[in-house]
Every structure is written in structure tokens, then in C-alpha cells.
Enzyme design. Structure first.
Site, PDB file in Angstrom:
ATOM      1  N   ASN A   1      41.612  38.992  44.297  1.00  0.00           N
ATOM      2  CA  ASN A   1      40.160  38.807  44.397  1.00  0.00           C
ATOM      3  C   ASN A   1      39.916  37.305  44.451  1.00  0.00           C
ATOM      4  OD1 ASN A   1      37.417  38.636  44.105  1.00  0.00           O
ATOM      5  ND2 ASN A   1      37.353  39.427  42.005  1.00  0.00           N
ATOM      6  N   TRP A   2      39.674  36.808  45.654  1.00  0.00           N
ATOM      7  CA  TRP A   2      39.508  35.361  45.819  1.00  0.00           C
ATOM      8  C   TRP A   2      38.189  34.855  45.260  1.00  0.00           C
ATOM      9  CZ3 TRP A   2      41.408  33.786  51.455  1.00  0.00           C
ATOM     10  CH2 TRP A   2      42.808  33.937  51.508  1.00  0.00           C
ATOM     11  N   LYS A   3      37.256  35.752  44.989  1.00  0.00           N
ATOM     12  CA  LYS A   3      35.909  35.350  44.553  1.00  0.00           C
ATOM     13  C   LYS A   3      35.346  34.338  45.552  1.00  0.00           C
ATOM     14  CE  LYS A   3      37.251  36.546  39.924  1.00  0.00           C
ATOM     15  NZ  LYS A   3      36.958  36.496  38.508  1.00  0.00           N
TER      16      LYS A   3
ATOM     17  N   HIS B   1      31.875  44.612  40.517  1.00  0.00           N
ATOM     18  CA  HIS B   1      32.592  43.610  39.715  1.00  0.00           C
ATOM     19  C   HIS B   1      31.657  43.118  38.605  1.00  0.00           C
ATOM     20  CE1 HIS B   1      34.584  39.929  38.509  1.00  0.00           C
ATOM     21  NE2 HIS B   1      35.681  40.440  39.023  1.00  0.00           N
TER      22      HIS B   1
ATOM     23  N   GLU C   1      31.014  40.298  37.537  1.00  0.00           N
ATOM     24  CA  GLU C   1      30.198  39.123  37.900  1.00  0.00           C
ATOM     25  C   GLU C   1      28.961  39.556  38.682  1.00  0.00           C
ATOM     26  OE1 GLU C   1      33.437  36.925  39.645  1.00  0.00           O
ATOM     27  OE2 GLU C   1      34.279  36.662  37.648  1.00  0.00           O
TER      28      GLU C   1
ATOM     29  N   GLU D   1      38.547  46.160  34.066  1.00  0.00           N
ATOM     30  CA  GLU D   1      38.543  44.715  33.842  1.00  0.00           C
ATOM     31  C   GLU D   1      37.697  44.386  32.614  1.00  0.00           C
ATOM     32  OE1 GLU D   1      39.526  42.483  37.770  1.00  0.00           O
ATOM     33  OE2 GLU D   1      37.377  42.693  37.593  1.00  0.00           O
TER      34      GLU D   1
ATOM     35  N   GLY E   1      39.137  35.519  33.817  1.00  0.00           N
ATOM     36  CA  GLY E   1      39.092  34.075  33.996  1.00  0.00           C
ATOM     37  C   GLY E   1      39.180  33.279  32.702  1.00  0.00           C
TER      38      GLY E   1
ATOM     39  N   SER F   1      42.864  38.066  33.866  1.00  0.00           N
ATOM     40  CA  SER F   1      43.929  37.111  33.547  1.00  0.00           C
ATOM     41  C   SER F   1      45.329  37.687  33.735  1.00  0.00           C
ATOM     42  CB  SER F   1      43.754  36.540  32.135  1.00  0.00           C
ATOM     43  OG  SER F   1      42.520  35.842  32.047  1.00  0.00           O
TER      44      SER F   1
ATOM     45  N   GLY G   1      42.516  37.700  39.998  1.00  0.00           N
ATOM     46  CA  GLY G   1      41.616  36.624  40.428  1.00  0.00           C
ATOM     47  C   GLY G   1      42.369  35.321  40.598  1.00  0.00           C
ATOM     48  N   GLY G   2      42.284  34.460  39.587  1.00  0.00           N
ATOM     49  CA  GLY G   2      42.850  33.109  39.648  1.00  0.00           C
ATOM     50  C   GLY G   2      44.267  33.041  40.207  1.00  0.00           C
TER      51      GLY G   2
HETATM   52  P1  PGA Z   1      41.092  36.704  36.752  1.00  0.00           P
HETATM   53  O1  PGA Z   1      39.988  37.555  37.533  1.00  0.00           O
HETATM   54  O2  PGA Z   1      42.440  37.267  37.180  1.00  0.00           O
HETATM   55  O3  PGA Z   1      40.898  35.299  37.226  1.00  0.00           O
HETATM   56  O4  PGA Z   1      40.845  36.894  35.304  1.00  0.00           O
HETATM   57  C1  PGA Z   1      40.132  38.949  37.749  1.00  0.00           C
HETATM   58  C2  PGA Z   1      38.887  39.487  38.414  1.00  0.00           C
HETATM   59  O5  PGA Z   1      37.780  39.058  38.057  1.00  0.00           O
HETATM   60  O6  PGA Z   1      38.980  40.359  39.307  1.00  0.00           O
END
Ligand code: PGA
Length: 247
Positions: free
Chosen positions: A9-11, A94, A96, A165, A171, A209, A230-231
Site C-alpha cells: 500500500n503505497w499510500k 482503510h 486513514e 489492520e 505506521g 508495521s 505500507g512503509g
Molecule cells: P504500515 O501501513 O505497514 O506502514 O504500518 C500498513 C497500512 O496502512 O496498510
């Protein structure tokens, strides 16, 4: 046993140059993966990404979809538009988007429906906040979030992917322990089984994470069928290492 799914997930990250560098490095290191691999990217990059992943084992994903089919919805992107660029997966709900865009359980259920109607596999995200976990409400929250999606999608439910999640792990560098994650995954699996005789084929991903160091242990749990990353998906060596640990 079904193959696992590792989805990046590049966001809101990337640029034309950075995307090209990252996908080139991923393709060079990927070989023939043991799992399904997807990259969920900002919509504007879909044409570029479609060309970059062509002929590879990387599937393309989006990060959101409109609940509407078409029309006067300024700023929205429809499922049919995503489909035109070869999109296979779409993240829906998601945390966010639930937090910053006030997406409700009902809206997430409607978006899931739209994705399925367009032949796109929705990756439906559920997860509790830290306050909810500390109040002992984890199960109640994730079951409520998933119930809305099950209710709206009936017999199609075996076509979705679920991502657990925990919001407090996204994050933050704080990963749920393997036991905490497996426990919630088992709850979600039971809920899906009660809704569909084909629930065993549904991928339930862990996200929050996930990194090169903790992926293997998380992915070894019986109800963890992959990761939403994500990251760590923005760094080719880390993402490749997570993919390699998905056996
Ligand atoms: P993260 O993000 O791996 O950076 O914690 C995961 C996500 O929000 O899908």
C-alpha cells in the site's frame, strides 16, 4: 493450501521516477514468487504502473473506489475507470479513509459492492483503535465493521479479501504480536465461515508495521494469509524479503 497474498500500500507516495526505480528493482529481485504480489498505488500512476508491471507477476491495485457508478461526483474515481487500467485489487475502508474522510461502515460496504460489480477484488480493511483495544472492544469493533460488508454483499462475500489492520500498529513501528493478530484473524475467519461455506478461500491479511524482520512469524500463523504492507513496500529489499517469507 492457498497461496498467500502480499500487497503493498503505497499510500500517497511515489513519483514517475521513483515508481520506475522501485518496480524495476522489484522485478529484478522477484523471480517466480511463491505468493500473489500486488501494488496498490495512487490512481494517477495507474497508466504508468500498468506498463511497468506488464508481463510480471505483480498485480495492480488501487487504494479507493467510488461507491457510485458514474456521474456528478467531482474528484471521485469509478470502478470501471480502474478496471480500464488493469486494476485487480482495490483497498476499501482503510483506517486513514475512515478517519480522515469519515467513511462509515455502510459506505465501506457500498464501495465493496461497487468493486465486486466491476470485477475488482476489494481488500476490505478492519481494525480497532488503541482506545478500543484498551477498552476490550477489539472483537466487537472488527466484527461490526465486517458484518456491514457481509450484510451488503451476501453470497459474493467469498470474493473479497479482508485486511486486519489494528490502527495503533499502522505506521507506528508497533506490530501486533503474532498471538494478538492470530486471535483476531480467527474471529474474522469464524464470522466469514458463518456467512459463507467458501470462507476458507478468503485471504485474511495482516497489516500494521509488517516488515522484513517480523513478516515470517506473522505469516506462519494459521489464519494469516498474507500482508498489507505500507512503509516497507516502498523499499525494494524490504518488500522482496517479505514476499520471500510468504511460503
Ligand atoms: P504500515 O501501513 O505497514 O506502514 O504500518 C500498513 C497500512 O496502512 O496498510
Amino acid at each position: 493450501m492457498k497461496k498467500k497474498l502480499i500487497a503493498g500500500n503505497w499510500k500517497m507516495n511515489g513519483s514517475l521516477a521513483a515508481n520506475e526505480g522501485l518496480v524495476t528493482a522489484l522485478r529484478a529481485g522477484l523471480g517466480v514468487p511463491n505468493c500473489h504480489v500486488a501494488l496498490c498505488v495512487p490512481s494517477v500512476y495507474l497508466p504508468q504502473m500498468q506498463a511497468l508491471v506488464a508481463g510480471s507477476s505483480i498485480d495492480l491495485g488501487a487504494q479507493d473506489v467510488s461507491q457510485h457508478e458514474s456521474g456528478a461526483f467531482t474528484g471521485e474515481v469509478s470502478g470501471n475507470m480502474l478496471k480500464e487500467f488493469g486494476v485487480h485489487y482495490c483497498i476499501v475502508g482503510h483506517s486513514e479513509r475512515r478517519e480522515y474522510h469519515f467513511e462509515t461502515d455502510a459506505l465501506v460496504a457500498a464501495k465493496t459492492q461497487r468493486a465486486l460489480a466491476c470485477g475488482i477484488t476489494p481488500i476490505v480493511c478492519v481494525g480497532e483503535t488503541l482506545a478500543e483495544r484498551e477498552a476490550g472492544k477489539t472483537e466487537e469493533v472488527v466484527k461490526r465493521q465486517l458484518a456491514a460488508v457481509i450484510h451488503a454483499n451476501g453470497h459474493c462475500i467469498s470474493e473479497i479479501v479482508v485486511a486486519y489492520e489494528p490502527v495503533w500498529a499502522i505506521g507506528t513501528g508497533k506490530t501486533a504480536s503474532t498471538e494478538q493478530a492470530q486471535q483476531v484473524h480467527a474471529v474474522l475467519r469464524a464470522q466469514l465461515k458463518a456467512a459463507s461455506p467458501q470462507a476458507d478461500r478468503i485471504h485474511i491479511l495482516y497489516g500494521g508495521s509488517m516488515n522484513a524482520a517480523n513478516a515470517a512469524q506473522l505469516l506462519a500463523q494459521p489464519d494469516i494469509d498474507g500482508g498489507l504492507v505500507g512503509g516497507a513496500s516502498l523499499k525494494a529489499p524490504d518488500f522482496l524479503s517479505i514476499i520471500a517469507s510468504a511460503l
